[in-house]
Enzyme design. Sequence first.
Site, PDB file in Angstrom:
ATOM      1  N   HIS A  16      76.943 -23.681  -6.298  1.00 18.63           N
ATOM      2  CA  HIS A  16      75.752 -24.222  -7.374  1.00 18.63           C
ATOM      3  C   HIS A  16      76.180 -24.792  -8.522  1.00 18.63           C
ATOM      4  CE1 HIS A  16      73.612 -21.299  -5.270  1.00 18.63           C
ATOM      5  NE2 HIS A  16      74.431 -20.177  -5.633  1.00 18.63           N
ATOM      6  N   HIS A  72      75.943 -28.784 -15.308  1.00 19.41           N
ATOM      7  CA  HIS A  72      74.758 -29.112 -14.849  1.00 19.41           C
ATOM      8  C   HIS A  72      74.392 -30.291 -14.685  1.00 19.41           C
ATOM      9  CE1 HIS A  72      73.496 -24.754 -14.517  1.00 19.41           C
ATOM     10  NE2 HIS A  72      74.107 -24.578 -15.779  1.00 19.41           N
ATOM     11  N   HIS A  85      77.966 -25.572 -20.489  1.00 19.75           N
ATOM     12  CA  HIS A  85      77.783 -24.310 -20.824  1.00 19.75           C
ATOM     13  C   HIS A  85      79.212 -23.647 -20.974  1.00 19.75           C
ATOM     14  CE1 HIS A  85      73.459 -24.269 -19.270  1.00 19.75           C
ATOM     15  NE2 HIS A  85      73.668 -25.002 -20.462  1.00 19.75           N
ATOM     16  N   THR A 134      70.429 -19.149 -17.018  1.00 20.53           N
ATOM     17  CA  THR A 134      69.517 -20.137 -16.374  1.00 20.53           C
ATOM     18  C   THR A 134      69.724 -20.041 -14.944  1.00 20.53           C
ATOM     19  OG1 THR A 134      71.083 -21.746 -16.375  1.00 20.53           O
ATOM     20  CG2 THR A 134      69.476 -21.623 -18.356  1.00 20.53           C
ATOM     21  N   THR A 135      70.474 -18.757 -14.262  1.00 26.07           N
ATOM     22  CA  THR A 135      70.789 -18.690 -12.882  1.00 26.07           C
ATOM     23  C   THR A 135      70.354 -17.249 -12.816  1.00 26.07           C
ATOM     24  OG1 THR A 135      73.033 -18.175 -13.430  1.00 26.07           O
ATOM     25  CG2 THR A 135      72.530 -20.497 -12.725  1.00 26.07           C
TER      26      THR A 135
END
Length: 316
Positions: A85, A114, A137, A219-220
Amino acid sequence: MVWTAALLVIVISYVNSEDYCYGEPHCDPYAWGDMFPSCHPLLEEHHSPINLDHQMTRNESLRSLHLEGFDVIQPGHWALKNDGHSVVLQVGGGMSVSGGGLPDVYHTIQLHFHWGGPATNGSEHTVDRRRYPMEMHIVNMKSIHPNLTEALGDPTGLAVLGFFIDVVYADHVHFGLVSQKLSSVAYKGQTTKIEPFPLMNLLPKHNMSQYYRYYGSLTTPPCSQAVVWTLYEVPIYISWSQLAQFTSQIFSTEEDAEQVTPLQNNFRHIHPTFSRIVSVSKDAKLLTGTASWPLRSAVSLHLLQIILLGSFLSGL
């Protein structure tokens, strides 16, 4: 320390990575709530990411955070991993974050990224509804918790430092220590070692007192509402070619690589702030700067295509 090593594994694998994705309707961010109830936007109100706009409150008490160990070279090795991811840099022990309005000392665990695609920006948070090309992050866990499970049950169990990443024409030398290793972690599950370096070298060190603060979630999945967010106002600047390394060299599976389908647009959609207060640090400029427009101009796209073609040819 043993608990630190164990935590590093848990942090990047606390859910079955096969259970969610970014690009398929049955498992993309809009479907996460079907698999992970705490990701459902109608059941929970404190989701991340959010849009940053002028509806914020100045907090004069928010000064620079204390970043312990960020300016020295840590012993041992760091590990860069493709988790399917994102790209995750596991940094081991020796670093911590405190001050700046945080309720405790937080141990630094890992950082990840990201990004968008060749013609789209991919930061998770937006500024006046516009995205930056990337977002980084740095994840930190409250020191009183022995493991991530307990931390995720605490509304302030994690402190995440978010940095927007923008694009210029010159390479970021220290960022290259990461981006140049991406070809070694092209597929999910691949890991490579990185020699530690002062993490502060990646950051906008002269503007660390300028940030925004709010309380939100991962956020996941599982989207736990356990995060104190600190989003820095001044971005990290990398080159076009360094951005292209992320958008073209990382794949979720070997099948994706065979089909030349790199991992792109690995960001979650924006959520409402509802009644949450978004605070501005004493020195922040209240969004007087602006984020880059999405990379859609013919010139920008043509330049990036040339870079991607050059990267491809050099690998032949």
